[in-house]
Design a protein around this motif. Structure first.
Motif, PDB file in Angstrom:
ATOM      1  N   ILE A 284      61.390  -0.754 -28.740  1.00  0.00           N
ATOM      2  CA  ILE A 284      62.427  -1.564 -28.094  1.00  0.00           C
ATOM      3  C   ILE A 284      63.685  -0.704 -27.981  1.00  0.00           C
ATOM      4  O   ILE A 284      64.178  -0.177 -28.983  1.00  0.00           O
ATOM      5  N   GLY A 285      64.174  -0.569 -26.768  1.00  0.00           N
ATOM      6  CA  GLY A 285      65.301   0.315 -26.497  1.00  0.00           C
ATOM      7  C   GLY A 285      66.526   0.029 -27.345  1.00  0.00           C
ATOM      8  O   GLY A 285      67.159   0.952 -27.860  1.00  0.00           O
TER       9      GLY A 285
ATOM     10  N   VAL B 135      61.355   8.452 -26.666  1.00  0.00           N
ATOM     11  CA  VAL B 135      61.901   8.228 -28.011  1.00  0.00           C
ATOM     12  C   VAL B 135      62.162   9.572 -28.691  1.00  0.00           C
ATOM     13  O   VAL B 135      63.209   9.773 -29.312  1.00  0.00           O
ATOM     14  N   LEU B 136      61.222  10.489 -28.561  1.00  0.00           N
ATOM     15  CA  LEU B 136      61.394  11.816 -29.148  1.00  0.00           C
ATOM     16  C   LEU B 136      62.579  12.540 -28.524  1.00  0.00           C
ATOM     17  O   LEU B 136      63.353  13.206 -29.220  1.00  0.00           O
ATOM     18  N   GLU B 137      62.747  12.404 -27.224  1.00  0.00           N
ATOM     19  CA  GLU B 137      63.873  13.030 -26.520  1.00  0.00           C
ATOM     20  C   GLU B 137      65.207  12.426 -26.962  1.00  0.00           C
ATOM     21  O   GLU B 137      66.170  13.139 -27.231  1.00  0.00           O
ATOM     22  N   ILE B 138      65.260  11.118 -27.054  1.00  0.00           N
ATOM     23  CA  ILE B 138      66.498  10.418 -27.416  1.00  0.00           C
ATOM     24  C   ILE B 138      66.918  10.750 -28.847  1.00  0.00           C
ATOM     25  O   ILE B 138      68.086  10.994 -29.120  1.00  0.00           O
ATOM     26  N   THR B 139      65.956  10.727 -29.767  1.00  0.00           N
ATOM     27  CA  THR B 139      66.276  10.905 -31.190  1.00  0.00           C
ATOM     28  C   THR B 139      66.354  12.357 -31.621  1.00  0.00           C
ATOM     29  O   THR B 139      67.009  12.675 -32.613  1.00  0.00           O
TER      30      THR B 139
ATOM     31  N   GLU C 157      66.681  -1.224 -30.284  1.00  0.00           N
ATOM     32  CA  GLU C 157      66.453  -0.810 -31.670  1.00  0.00           C
ATOM     33  C   GLU C 157      66.603   0.703 -31.816  1.00  0.00           C
ATOM     34  O   GLU C 157      67.158   1.183 -32.805  1.00  0.00           O
ATOM     35  N   ILE C 158      66.127   1.450 -30.829  1.00  0.00           N
ATOM     36  CA  ILE C 158      66.264   2.908 -30.870  1.00  0.00           C
ATOM     37  C   ILE C 158      67.731   3.294 -30.740  1.00  0.00           C
ATOM     38  O   ILE C 158      68.238   4.132 -31.486  1.00  0.00           O
ATOM     39  N   ASN C 159      68.438   2.666 -29.811  1.00  0.00           N
ATOM     40  CA  ASN C 159      69.864   2.949 -29.639  1.00  0.00           C
ATOM     41  C   ASN C 159      70.647   2.586 -30.898  1.00  0.00           C
ATOM     42  O   ASN C 159      71.576   3.299 -31.283  1.00  0.00           O
ATOM     43  N   GLY C 160      70.283   1.489 -31.541  1.00  0.00           N
ATOM     44  CA  GLY C 160      70.923   1.092 -32.801  1.00  0.00           C
ATOM     45  C   GLY C 160      70.683   2.106 -33.904  1.00  0.00           C
ATOM     46  O   GLY C 160      71.589   2.444 -34.671  1.00  0.00           O
ATOM     47  N   TRP C 161      69.450   2.620 -33.976  1.00  0.00           N
ATOM     48  CA  TRP C 161      69.120   3.627 -34.985  1.00  0.00           C
ATOM     49  C   TRP C 161      69.951   4.890 -34.755  1.00  0.00           C
ATOM     50  O   TRP C 161      70.507   5.452 -35.701  1.00  0.00           O
ATOM     51  N   VAL C 162      70.045   5.316 -33.504  1.00  0.00           N
ATOM     52  CA  VAL C 162      70.838   6.508 -33.179  1.00  0.00           C
ATOM     53  C   VAL C 162      72.302   6.271 -33.560  1.00  0.00           C
ATOM     54  O   VAL C 162      72.942   7.130 -34.181  1.00  0.00           O
ATOM     55  N   ALA C 163      72.833   5.116 -33.223  1.00  0.00           N
ATOM     56  CA  ALA C 163      74.225   4.794 -33.557  1.00  0.00           C
ATOM     57  C   ALA C 163      74.428   4.801 -35.076  1.00  0.00           C
ATOM     58  O   ALA C 163      75.456   5.298 -35.565  1.00  0.00           O
ATOM     59  N   ASP C 164      73.466   4.285 -35.817  1.00  0.00           N
ATOM     60  CA  ASP C 164      73.555   4.292 -37.284  1.00  0.00           C
ATOM     61  C   ASP C 164      73.564   5.716 -37.833  1.00  0.00           C
ATOM     62  O   ASP C 164      74.286   6.019 -38.787  1.00  0.00           O
TER      63      ASP C 164
ATOM     64  N   MET D  98      61.392  -1.267 -22.743  1.00  0.00           N
ATOM     65  CA  MET D  98      60.488  -0.621 -23.658  1.00  0.00           C
ATOM     66  C   MET D  98      60.513   0.892 -23.397  1.00  0.00           C
ATOM     67  O   MET D  98      60.552   1.328 -22.257  1.00  0.00           O
ATOM     68  N   ILE D  99      60.492   1.651 -24.475  1.00  0.00           N
ATOM     69  CA  ILE D  99      60.567   3.107 -24.384  1.00  0.00           C
ATOM     70  C   ILE D  99      59.298   3.708 -24.973  1.00  0.00           C
ATOM     71  O   ILE D  99      58.924   3.393 -26.095  1.00  0.00           O
ATOM     72  N   ARG D 100      58.677   4.580 -24.216  1.00  0.00           N
ATOM     73  CA  ARG D 100      57.444   5.233 -24.676  1.00  0.00           C
ATOM     74  C   ARG D 100      57.777   6.452 -25.543  1.00  0.00           C
ATOM     75  O   ARG D 100      58.916   6.930 -25.566  1.00  0.00           O
TER      76      ARG D 100
END
Length: 82
Positions: free
Chosen positions: A41-42, A7-11, A44-51, A1-3
């Protein structure tokens, strides 16, 4: 789980943009962890970034193809002189 801060940093999104995208169905929804806590959910975030990366690359490719196949006048191609 990512807080949220992670999430803001990753995206690279701003907090307001992230919540607008969530509301519009363009970003994964958070999971409620308690009365005042949520996380994403990590995978899902990684998938969004990849998309986002894939869409960007596709747009770049389409732009390159369109630029190369653009109908230039014959003189621009050196086939005839002005």
């Amino acid at each position: 789980m990512i807080r949220l801060p992670a999430v803001l940093e990753i995206t690279g999104l701003a907090k307001s943009t992230l919540y607008k995208k969530m509301a519009g169905g363009l970003f994964p929804r958070s999971v409620k962890l308690g009365p005042r806590a949520c996380a994403w959910i990590g995978s899902e975030i990684n998938g969004w970034v990849a998309d986002q990366i894939a869409a960007s690359r596709l747009n770049q490719l389409e732009s390159a193809i369109t630029h190369e196949t653009r109908c230039d006048p014959p003189y621009a191609l050196g086939l005839i002189k002005k």
